[in-house]
Design a protein around this motif. Structure first.
Motif, PDB file in Angstrom:
ATOM      1  N   SER A   1      54.415  30.086  31.138  1.00  0.00           N
ATOM      2  CA  SER A   1      54.949  29.941  29.776  1.00  0.00           C
ATOM      3  C   SER A   1      54.751  28.547  29.200  1.00  0.00           C
ATOM      4  CB  SER A   1      56.424  30.322  29.741  1.00  0.00           C
ATOM      5  OG  SER A   1      57.189  29.420  30.499  1.00  0.00           O
TER       6      SER A   1
ATOM      7  N   LEU B   1      53.926  33.640  26.265  1.00  0.00           N
ATOM      8  CA  LEU B   1      53.765  34.623  27.323  1.00  0.00           C
ATOM      9  C   LEU B   1      53.450  33.937  28.639  1.00  0.00           C
ATOM     10  CD1 LEU B   1      50.541  35.343  28.283  1.00  0.00           C
ATOM     11  CD2 LEU B   1      50.469  35.958  25.900  1.00  0.00           C
ATOM     12  N   SER B   2      53.596  34.699  29.704  1.00  0.00           N
ATOM     13  CA  SER B   2      53.173  34.310  31.045  1.00  0.00           C
ATOM     14  C   SER B   2      52.285  35.441  31.535  1.00  0.00           C
ATOM     15  CB  SER B   2      54.366  34.191  31.994  1.00  0.00           C
ATOM     16  OG  SER B   2      55.329  33.309  31.503  1.00  0.00           O
TER      17      SER B   2
ATOM     18  N   SER C   1      63.045  39.341  28.215  1.00  0.00           N
ATOM     19  CA  SER C   1      61.627  39.506  27.943  1.00  0.00           C
ATOM     20  C   SER C   1      61.140  40.910  28.291  1.00  0.00           C
ATOM     21  CB  SER C   1      60.808  38.467  28.724  1.00  0.00           C
ATOM     22  OG  SER C   1      61.152  38.476  30.084  1.00  0.00           O
TER      23      SER C   1
ATOM     24  N   GLU D   1      57.872  43.157  29.797  1.00  0.00           N
ATOM     25  CA  GLU D   1      56.821  42.948  30.793  1.00  0.00           C
ATOM     26  C   GLU D   1      55.781  44.037  30.606  1.00  0.00           C
ATOM     27  OE1 GLU D   1      56.669  41.687  35.468  1.00  0.00           O
ATOM     28  OE2 GLU D   1      58.312  42.983  34.828  1.00  0.00           O
TER      29      GLU D   1
ATOM     30  N   GLY E   1      51.896  40.752  32.375  1.00  0.00           N
ATOM     31  CA  GLY E   1      52.278  39.751  31.388  1.00  0.00           C
ATOM     32  C   GLY E   1      53.747  39.873  31.034  1.00  0.00           C
TER      33      GLY E   1
ATOM     34  N   THR F   1      56.481  38.624  27.934  1.00  0.00           N
ATOM     35  CA  THR F   1      56.610  38.006  26.624  1.00  0.00           C
ATOM     36  C   THR F   1      58.020  38.230  26.073  1.00  0.00           C
ATOM     37  OG1 THR F   1      55.640  37.843  24.415  1.00  0.00           O
ATOM     38  CG2 THR F   1      55.592  40.019  25.430  1.00  0.00           C
TER      39      THR F   1
ATOM     40  N   GLY G   1      57.323  34.313  27.072  1.00  0.00           N
ATOM     41  CA  GLY G   1      57.047  33.780  28.392  1.00  0.00           C
ATOM     42  C   GLY G   1      58.264  33.194  29.074  1.00  0.00           C
TER      43      GLY G   1
END
Length: 170
Positions: free
Chosen positions: A35, A42-43, A64, A66, A115, A117, A119
């Motif tokens: 992040s 996002l990550s 978040s 996923e 992902g 979001t 993040g």
């Protein structure tokens, strides 16, 4: 790669740049973008799992969503109280609060793009998971950091039952 993207700039992680955290059962986490690299947008990570291996035990995220894209193979997902099989090319979005878990289907390796979001900084959490998988830390070491990483661990009888009595992948 820049640590915080400027407006209009792109972030690129080349195939050889992702840090890989191996798992004792085979496979591993490919740490793509955390992040802090995206201004908390996002990550993203890539996870490869060998035949029947667990990816994540039952949990939920409160802050978040996923997403999962199945790059190859087959995976099983706990979604609430039900179990769903996903295959190559399938895409899944899990909203905040929905209990979920996942693992490779029996008889299949799987390769997932994951992902989160907005993040959440998760790379240190994945490093903790690696230490737990290798027996260096206890699974209980994850409980005190649930809020920090927005990973709230749960018990799930449907998931435990499904993972014990699963047929081979289609």
């Amino acid at each position: 790669m820049t640590s915080t993207p400027r407006s209009g700039s792109a972030l690129l992680v080349r195939a050889g740049e992702a840090k890989i955290l191996g798992l004792p059962s085979g496979g591993g986490f490919g740490l793509l973008i955390d992040s802090e690299d995206t201004g908390a947008a996002l990550s993203a990570s890539r996870l490869t799992l060998v035949d029947g291996a667990d990816g994540a035990l039952p949990h939920r995220h409160l802050r978040s969503s996923e997403f999962f894209y199945i790059l190859d193979g087959a995976a099983e997902f706990l979604l609430g109280e039900g179990i769903q099989s996903l295959h190559k090319g399938d895409f899944l979005v899990i909203p905040p609060g929905l209990p979920h878990a996942f693992g490779a289907a029996r008889g299949a390796d799987t390769d997932l793009l994951i992902g989160i979001t907005p993040g959440v900084q998760r790379f240190d959490y994945f490093r903790m998971l690696q230490r737990v998988a290798e027996g260096q830390d206890s699974p209980d070491s994850l409980r005190p950091v649930q809020e920090q990483y927005d990973v709230h661990l749960l018990d799930s009888e449907p998931w435990q039952t499904a993972r014990k009595s699963r047929p081979p992948a289609d």
